[in-house]
Write an enzyme that holds these catalytic residues in place. Structure first.
Site, PDB file in Angstrom:
ATOM      1  N   HIS A 152      80.160   4.982 101.236  1.00  0.00           N
ATOM      2  CA  HIS A 152      78.761   5.311 100.969  1.00  0.00           C
ATOM      3  C   HIS A 152      77.880   4.737 102.079  1.00  0.00           C
ATOM      4  O   HIS A 152      78.160   3.652 102.601  1.00  0.00           O
ATOM      5  CB  HIS A 152      78.334   4.767  99.611  1.00  0.00           C
ATOM      6  CG  HIS A 152      79.021   5.441  98.471  1.00  0.00           C
ATOM      7  ND1 HIS A 152      78.952   4.979  97.183  1.00  0.00           N
ATOM      8  CD2 HIS A 152      79.800   6.548  98.421  1.00  0.00           C
ATOM      9  CE1 HIS A 152      79.647   5.766  96.381  1.00  0.00           C
ATOM     10  NE2 HIS A 152      80.181   6.729  97.117  1.00  0.00           N
ATOM     11  N   ILE A 154      73.711   4.980 104.244  1.00  0.00           N
ATOM     12  CA  ILE A 154      72.365   5.489 104.501  1.00  0.00           C
ATOM     13  C   ILE A 154      72.230   5.598 106.013  1.00  0.00           C
ATOM     14  O   ILE A 154      72.625   4.682 106.737  1.00  0.00           O
ATOM     15  CB  ILE A 154      71.282   4.544 103.955  1.00  0.00           C
ATOM     16  CG1 ILE A 154      71.435   4.344 102.444  1.00  0.00           C
ATOM     17  CG2 ILE A 154      69.881   5.064 104.287  1.00  0.00           C
ATOM     18  CD1 ILE A 154      70.654   3.156 101.902  1.00  0.00           C
ATOM     19  N   SER A 299      77.144  14.715 112.078  1.00  0.00           N
ATOM     20  CA  SER A 299      77.072  15.267 110.727  1.00  0.00           C
ATOM     21  C   SER A 299      76.353  16.604 110.809  1.00  0.00           C
ATOM     22  O   SER A 299      75.721  16.920 111.823  1.00  0.00           O
ATOM     23  CB  SER A 299      76.331  14.307 109.791  1.00  0.00           C
ATOM     24  OG  SER A 299      77.042  13.081 109.648  1.00  0.00           O
ATOM     25  N   HIS A 316      83.680  18.446 102.388  1.00  0.00           N
ATOM     26  CA  HIS A 316      82.609  17.481 102.131  1.00  0.00           C
ATOM     27  C   HIS A 316      82.469  16.440 103.232  1.00  0.00           C
ATOM     28  O   HIS A 316      81.575  15.593 103.172  1.00  0.00           O
ATOM     29  CB  HIS A 316      82.830  16.779 100.795  1.00  0.00           C
ATOM     30  CG  HIS A 316      83.812  15.644 100.806  1.00  0.00           C
ATOM     31  ND1 HIS A 316      85.054  15.718 101.389  1.00  0.00           N
ATOM     32  CD2 HIS A 316      83.726  14.392 100.289  1.00  0.00           C
ATOM     33  CE1 HIS A 316      85.694  14.562 101.226  1.00  0.00           C
ATOM     34  NE2 HIS A 316      84.912  13.741 100.568  1.00  0.00           N
ATOM     35  N   GLY A 317      83.329  16.480 104.246  1.00  0.00           N
ATOM     36  CA  GLY A 317      83.243  15.497 105.314  1.00  0.00           C
ATOM     37  C   GLY A 317      84.453  15.567 106.218  1.00  0.00           C
ATOM     38  O   GLY A 317      85.133  16.591 106.285  1.00  0.00           O
ATOM     39  N   LYS A 386      75.365   0.336 105.556  1.00  0.00           N
ATOM     40  CA  LYS A 386      76.522   0.427 104.669  1.00  0.00           C
ATOM     41  C   LYS A 386      76.621  -0.820 103.824  1.00  0.00           C
ATOM     42  O   LYS A 386      76.111  -1.879 104.173  1.00  0.00           O
ATOM     43  CB  LYS A 386      77.823   0.592 105.481  1.00  0.00           C
ATOM     44  CG  LYS A 386      77.953   1.927 106.176  1.00  0.00           C
ATOM     45  CD  LYS A 386      79.312   2.077 106.826  1.00  0.00           C
ATOM     46  CE  LYS A 386      80.414   2.202 105.831  1.00  0.00           C
ATOM     47  NZ  LYS A 386      80.348   3.425 105.028  1.00  0.00           N
TER      48      LYS A 386
END
Length: 388
Positions: A152, A154, A299, A316-317, A386
């Protein structure tokens, strides 16, 4: 697309044999219809493959959805251009870290005013769906607006025109994990009581029409909405800090919020099926979504093409190619520093297992997915946050 057999199709040019065998096992379950679709980022998971789309008739496998129910991405296109902004990215990173609790088990100390309307919405949804999240975790209210750890993150990114985007990956936190764990165990127990012989315990299912199935779907939908609102709450806090740093409030020119661990009932190939996307996004024609690379790589903001064979889905990635333990064996803190040159991040060896080299090439994933999505924007990170 490659058809591996009549019940398994794949978009993955990089597919390990163990992953292929795991996907074949899932696809052979009698309630799969019409086939399992493997995305380009497919890799080994618990029971079911990460990066797979699993359509089922009359049954859902809780472990296929996974323990991070509703995990996904949110992206906001802002009005800012990179050239217009201050250069002190460290201050921005540290302010974001102060505004949002990061790392596993880290929650808000109190309910913030911005979170209260979202908590009220979740309480109303719980009442409407006849679910009791407090029975699983009474702390869920202070979990709203928290990031978690692992993969996860930001980020503050710039696109091909050097316009700023804020970008965030998270899910349903501890409350989602506890809901998922309860129903995974319940499904296993029911299959044991029925004397069903499963190729893997995590492929245990709940039968549609049963009390357990109905309860799981109600809690699943609540947790999916929690995950969506959790991302909204964090994104508002990120943008508040970005606005303070930049000198004017952020204006959302576009906001895209989508799951990649979830189940929905959909129509495919003439039948109504439960579609579980385990590490995959919904990519119907016109759907907007985000596909992140690893920390340090590109991304993408994408638009779906509605590919029927892929069950309106896309990756998804990047997908892992080294386990966390293997990444720590093979890479060093200096390797991570080299990969993160030009990006403001917290310099710690705790993130070695998230090094870009631990993941598949996002460029290859996107090339494999060109008949699933159209790339609308390519993003590169300038700030990464992170949790451990």
């Amino acid at each position: 697309m490659e058809r591996l057999n009549d019940r398994l199709v794949s978009w993955a040019s990089l597919l390990e044999e163990q992953t292929r065998q795991q996907a074949v096992t899932s696809a052979e379950l009698e309630f799969i219809y019409p086939h399992v679709a493997l995305m380009a980022d497919a890799h080994l998971g618990y029971g079911a493959t990460v990066g797979s789309v699993i359509p089922t008739l009359g049954a859902v496998m809780p472990a296929a959805v996974g323990v991070d129910i509703g995990c996904g991405m949110i992206a906001v296109q802002t009005q800012f251009n990179l050239a217009d902004l201050p250069k002190d990215l460290r201050t921005l990173r540290e302010e974001i870290e102060r505004a949002i609790p990061v790392s596993a088990g880290k929650y808000n100390r109190k309910i913030l005013p911005s979170a209260k309307p979202r908590i009220d919405e979740l309480e109303e949804l719980a009442l409407h769906n006849d679910v009791d999240p407090d029975a699983f975790d009474k702390n869920w209210r202070v979990q709203l607006g928290t990031l978690g750890g692992g993969n996860h993150f930001i980020e503050v990114c710039v696109d091909e025109n050097e316009q700023l985007w804020t970008f965030l990956h998270s899910g349903s936190r501890g409350i989602g994990n506890k809901i998922a764990t309860h129903y995974i165990d319940r499904a296993k127990n029911l299959r044991h009581q029925a004397d069903d012989h499963l190729p893997h315990p995590d492929l245990a299912w709940l039968d549609e029409g049963t009390e357990e199935f109905t309860a799981y779907i109600a809690h699943l939908r609540w947790a999916q909405h929690f995950a969506l609102l959790n991302r909204e709450e964090m994104m508002d806090r990120v943008n508040h800090q970005l606005g303070r740093w930049a000198g004017e409030p952020v204006r959302d020119l576009r906001r895209i919020n989508s799951h990649h661990n979830f189940t929905e009932q959909e129509e495919h190939f003439g039948k109504t099926v439960w579609v579980t996307r385990k590490g995959a996004i919904r990519a119907r024609s016109g759907d907007m979504a985000s596909i992140p690379g690893s920390m340090g790589s590109a991304s993408y903001i994408v638009e779906g093409k509605g590919n029927a064979d892929a069950l309106d889905s896309a990756p998804h990635g990047a997908g892992r190619q080294y386990s966390r333990r293997a990444a720590r064996r093979n890479f060093s803190r200096d390797d991570l520093r080299e990969a993160m040159v030009g990006i403001e991040y917290r310099d710690t060896d705790k993130f070695i297992d998230e090094i870009p080299q631990a993941y598949k090439s996002i460029d290859q994933v996107m090339e494999d997915s060109k008949d699933l999505v159209t790339i609308r924007h390519t993003l590169r990170q300038i700030v990464n946050v992170k949790g451990e």
